[in-house]
Write a protein that holds these residues in place. Structure first.
Motif, short mmCIF file in Angstrom:
data_model
loop_
_atom_site.label_atom_id
_atom_site.label_comp_id
_atom_site.label_asym_id
_atom_site.label_seq_id
_atom_site.Cartn_x
_atom_site.Cartn_y
_atom_site.Cartn_z
N LYS A 223 0.83 -1.21 0.00
CA LYS A 223 0.00 0.00 0.00
C LYS A 223 0.86 1.26 0.00
O LYS A 223 0.57 2.23 -0.70
CB LYS A 223 -0.92 0.00 1.22
CG LYS A 223 -2.06 -1.01 1.13
CD LYS A 223 -2.80 -1.10 2.44
CE LYS A 223 -3.84 -2.21 2.43
NZ LYS A 223 -4.49 -2.38 3.74
N HIS A 224 1.93 1.25 0.78
CA HIS A 224 2.82 2.41 0.80
C HIS A 224 3.54 2.58 -0.54
O HIS A 224 3.73 3.71 -1.01
CB HIS A 224 3.85 2.27 1.94
CG HIS A 224 3.35 2.75 3.27
ND1 HIS A 224 2.37 2.09 3.99
CD2 HIS A 224 3.68 3.86 4.00
CE1 HIS A 224 2.13 2.74 5.11
NE2 HIS A 224 2.90 3.81 5.15
N THR A 226 2.42 1.71 -3.49
CA THR A 226 1.43 2.23 -4.45
C THR A 226 1.22 3.73 -4.23
O THR A 226 1.14 4.51 -5.20
CB THR A 226 0.10 1.48 -4.29
OG1 THR A 226 0.32 0.08 -4.50
CG2 THR A 226 -0.93 2.00 -5.28
N ALA A 227 1.14 4.15 -2.95
CA ALA A 227 0.89 5.55 -2.65
C ALA A 227 2.08 6.43 -3.03
O ALA A 227 1.91 7.54 -3.54
CB ALA A 227 0.57 5.72 -1.16
N SER A 231 2.16 9.49 -5.78
CA SER A 231 2.50 10.85 -5.37
C SER A 231 3.49 11.51 -6.33
O SER A 231 3.69 12.72 -6.27
CB SER A 231 3.11 10.84 -3.95
OG SER A 231 4.38 10.21 -3.96
N VAL A 320 4.00 9.26 3.60
CA VAL A 320 3.31 9.38 2.32
C VAL A 320 2.66 10.76 2.27
O VAL A 320 2.07 11.20 3.25
CB VAL A 320 2.23 8.30 2.17
CG1 VAL A 320 1.47 8.47 0.87
CG2 VAL A 320 2.86 6.93 2.24
N VAL A 324 -2.14 12.18 -1.05
CA VAL A 324 -2.33 10.86 -1.67
C VAL A 324 -2.88 9.91 -0.62
O VAL A 324 -2.20 9.58 0.34
CB VAL A 324 -1.00 10.31 -2.22
CG1 VAL A 324 -1.22 8.95 -2.86
CG2 VAL A 324 -0.40 11.29 -3.22
N PRO A 325 -4.12 9.45 -0.76
CA PRO A 325 -4.66 8.52 0.22
C PRO A 325 -3.99 7.15 0.11
O PRO A 325 -3.74 6.65 -0.99
CB PRO A 325 -6.14 8.43 -0.16
CG PRO A 325 -6.19 8.78 -1.60
CD PRO A 325 -5.07 9.77 -1.83
N VAL A 326 -3.66 6.58 1.25
CA VAL A 326 -3.10 5.22 1.25
C VAL A 326 -4.23 4.24 1.02
O VAL A 326 -5.24 4.27 1.73
CB VAL A 326 -2.41 4.91 2.60
CG1 VAL A 326 -1.95 3.47 2.66
CG2 VAL A 326 -1.22 5.84 2.80
N PRO A 327 -4.12 3.35 0.03
CA PRO A 327 -5.18 2.36 -0.18
C PRO A 327 -5.41 1.56 1.09
O PRO A 327 -4.48 1.15 1.78
CB PRO A 327 -4.60 1.46 -1.28
CG PRO A 327 -3.56 2.29 -1.96
CD PRO A 327 -2.99 3.18 -0.91
N ARG A 524 0.17 5.88 9.04
CA ARG A 524 -1.27 5.63 8.93
C ARG A 524 -1.69 4.39 9.73
O ARG A 524 -2.47 3.56 9.27
CB ARG A 524 -1.68 5.46 7.47
CG ARG A 524 -1.23 6.57 6.54
CD ARG A 524 -1.99 7.86 6.76
NE ARG A 524 -1.57 8.89 5.84
CZ ARG A 524 -2.16 9.13 4.67
NH1 ARG A 524 -3.17 8.39 4.29
NH2 ARG A 524 -1.72 10.10 3.91
N SER A 550 -6.96 5.85 8.20
CA SER A 550 -7.10 6.12 6.76
C SER A 550 -6.97 7.61 6.44
O SER A 550 -6.50 7.98 5.36
CB SER A 550 -8.45 5.60 6.25
OG SER A 550 -9.52 6.13 7.01
#
Length: 619
Positions: A223-224, A226-227, A231, A320, A324-327, A524, A550
């Motif tokens: 997840k990190h 991807t974020a 970004s 992050v 940019v929201p972390v999935p 997060r 989140s």
């Protein structure tokens, strides 16, 4: 009048010990209960005969003597108004009003109320007209907590200092007959929405498998990664274990190469299965001017690996970008929100972003007894201040308490919780009326609750309390008046403090508490540490959704044994030109410390963190 009181005592054959203190308190009693010196001495004679005291009037007996005068006043009221029922705390408040207002105020603190709120022991339940009310200690018992002199002293503030003019004005109001009626006028009830899925009380736990742990850690890294790609900080995430002369960008989790505390040499980076099949590589931090890392932290690293055995870092990203929201798991399943008391949800737009609250964390009783005196004093203060929200964080029945550990109590933990916690809170919410709102958050140290983290909420059976007392899971996120609040009772700040290593440039910021709290927001997660600290019952089968943060909350509450504080945190990297998100972080400290008093926080949130006013108060 003090001379008259002294003469009456001497006339009856009594001598005074600590004369000035005794006479000053007796004068207050005469004014409060409209007694003449002779009437007061007559009451003392009855009091001393009942308890077979010597002919010396001691200051240590004054608290118990005050309760004796209250009992006489109660009996007079009941005799005059037959069939009239009082709740204990209501009656104490009414009886103690004049006494409270004649006391000398401390700057920025409420008036002294400790003399009127001495709880009774677990095996003693007093009754009025057959109706039982809150328990307390025997009048003869004088505890170190009850003997403290400095009460409700403001230790530190955020954005505001105590206003003497307001305090004096409040005391002047206390002299009017309408003061009791005025101060019980209900304030506006705040809205309350719980975010995320609440763990069910009695849920199955501690059956997590190795697969659960693997999936939890792997998902965090992915997840990190991807974020960070989203970004724009990197174009592609690569395998850090492959030898290369070119600079690469990798994402992985900080690991310790050996048992014990993390050390700068060696530090390992574990990448995801997708990029490196989960292999680890040594991480060289010598070229970094500053960093702050701990085991379990997911970071982005820019550097090169010429030999294939060591990644030499030139840049480390531990946060992050907030834009940019972390999935998260919530993205797959829309966030569950539980609106509490829908008929009371916010209708006045002017209340949006405004909230007054009192925050306190257990233990709620001192280690030398189970009288719960600090809790009684806190509730008295809350009745006086009338916050929209009273947030109480565990432990409530502390498994570390000496009497609990030794097993010397003659009641079950649930009975103690019901008698000493819920009944006091019931008195409080009945006194406050329809505006009352109380939230309880458990702790893994609660002897009457599940030893697991994340932790389900308390299961309160009384239906009459569920309307005003809300139980939240640990950790938990909720919104009050559309202000998002996150809270956790596991002492993650202390645990991170023992595991973190950092390097700061000369002249750099050394605000360690802010840095520790910022780790939770940048990662997060309410518990970003891995492996978990010994004694923390982390269940990975429950963790993925329950531990996630989140979105950055407006207020983050982390109870800890470390120094109490209220700080405004800025999340984001100024150097990257990123707009920073702000959050009020609160560690209320412990309400009791050893045999003495502790701390709590009074907070008023106004639209944004920079306008928030808060005070850390010693009880």
């Amino acid at each position: 009048m003090e001379e008259e009181i002294k003469a009456e005592f001497e006339k009856s054959g009594f001598t005074l010990d600590d004369e000035q203190e005794v006479l000053q308190k007796c004068l207050t009693f005469c004014i409060q209960y409209k007694r003449s010196p002779s009437d007061l001495v007559s009451s003392w004679e009855v009091f001393s005969l009942n308890r077979q005291l010597e002919l010396t009037v001691k200051n240590a007996y004054m608290d118990a003597f005050l309760l004796h005068l209250q009992d006489e006043q109660k009996e007079a009221i009941i005799k005059k108004e037959s069939g009239l029922h009082f709740y204990s705390n209501d009656l104490d408040m009414i009886l103690s009003d004049d006494h409270e207002d004649t006391k000398e105020g401390i700057l920025g603190t409420p008036a002294d109320r400790s003399d009127t709120l001495c709880p009774e022991p677990l095996d003693s339940i007093h009754k009025i007209n057959g109706d039982s009310f809150s328990s307390g200690k025997p009048p003869e018992t004088v505890t170190p907590f009850g003997q403290r002199k400095s009460k409700f002293v403001v230790q530190s503030t955020l954005n505001d200092l105590p206003n003497t003019e307001n305090i004096k004005k409040e005391e002047d109001n206390g002299n009017s007959e309408d003061y009791v009626i005025m101060r019980v006028q209900p304030s506006a009830r705040c809205s309350l929405v719980i975010h995320g899925s609440q763990l069910e009380p009695g849920c199955r736990f501690m059956y997590d498998k190795i697969e659960d742990k693997f999936n939890f850690l792997e998902n965090r890294i992915r997840k990190h990664a991807t974020a960070l790609v989203a970004s724009g900080l990197c174009e592609e995430v690569k395998d850090p274990t492959v030898a290369s002369q070119e600079s690469i960008f990798a994402v992985g989790m900080i690991c310790c190469d050996e048992e014990g505390r993390l050390k700068e040499k060696p530090v390992l980076l574990q990448s995801s299965v997708e990029h490196s099949e989960g292999q680890r590589v040594r991480l060289d931090l010598q070229k970094l001017g500053q960093f702050s890392i701990f085991p379990g932290q997911v970071v982005g690293v820019e550097g090169y690996n010429p030999s294939g055995h060591c990644l030499i870092a030139s840049k480390l990203i531990d946060c992050v970008p907030m834009s940019v929201p972390v999935p998260s798991d919530e993205d797959l399943h829309p966030t569950k929100k539980q609106a509490i008391d829908q008929e009371f949800q916010l209708t006045d737009p002017s209340m949006l972003g405004e909230l007054s609250m009192i925050i306190a964390a257990g233990p709620f009783t001192t280690i030398d007894n189970l009288f719960f005196e600090p809790l009684a004093e806190l509730l008295a203060y809350a009745r006086r201040k009338q916050p929209q929200l009273l947030l109480l964080l565990g432990p409530f029945i502390d498994s570390e308490h000496p009497e609990i550990k030794k097993g010397t109590v003659n009641r079950t933990f649930d009975e103690i919780f019901r008698t000493e916690i819920l009944e006091r809170l019931q008195d409080y919410v009945e006194y406050m009326g329809s505006a009352a709102r109380v939230i309880l958050v458990p702790s893994v140290r609660d002897a009457n609750h599940d030893f697991v983290f994340p932790q389900p909420a308390f299961d309160i059976q009384q239906t009459d309390l569920k309307h005003k007392i809300t139980c939240l899971s640990n950790p938990g996120i909720f919104s009050a008046n559309e202000i998002k609040i996150g809270c956790c009772t596991v002492d993650i700040l202390k645990q991170l403090s023992g595991e973190e290593i950092s390097r700061n440039p000369l002249g750099g910021s050394k605000q360690r508490m802010s840095r520790l709290a910022n780790h939770l927001l940048s990662q997060r997660s309410f518990y970003p540490l891995y492996p978990p600290m010994e004694g923390t019952p982390l269940d990975f089968s429950l963790a993925p959704e329950a531990l996630q943060i989140s979105h950055v909350p407006d207020i983050l509450i982390l109870s800890s044994d470390l120094a109490h504080f209220v700080k405004v945190l800025s999340v984001g990297d100024k150097n990257e030109g990123e707009e920073q998100t702000k959050c009020v972080c609160v560690n209320p400290g412990r309400l009791s410390r050893g045999e003495g008093a502790g701390f709590f926080v009074e907070l008023n949130y106004h639209q944004n963190p920079d306008s928030t006013v808060a005070s850390v108060i010693s009880i």
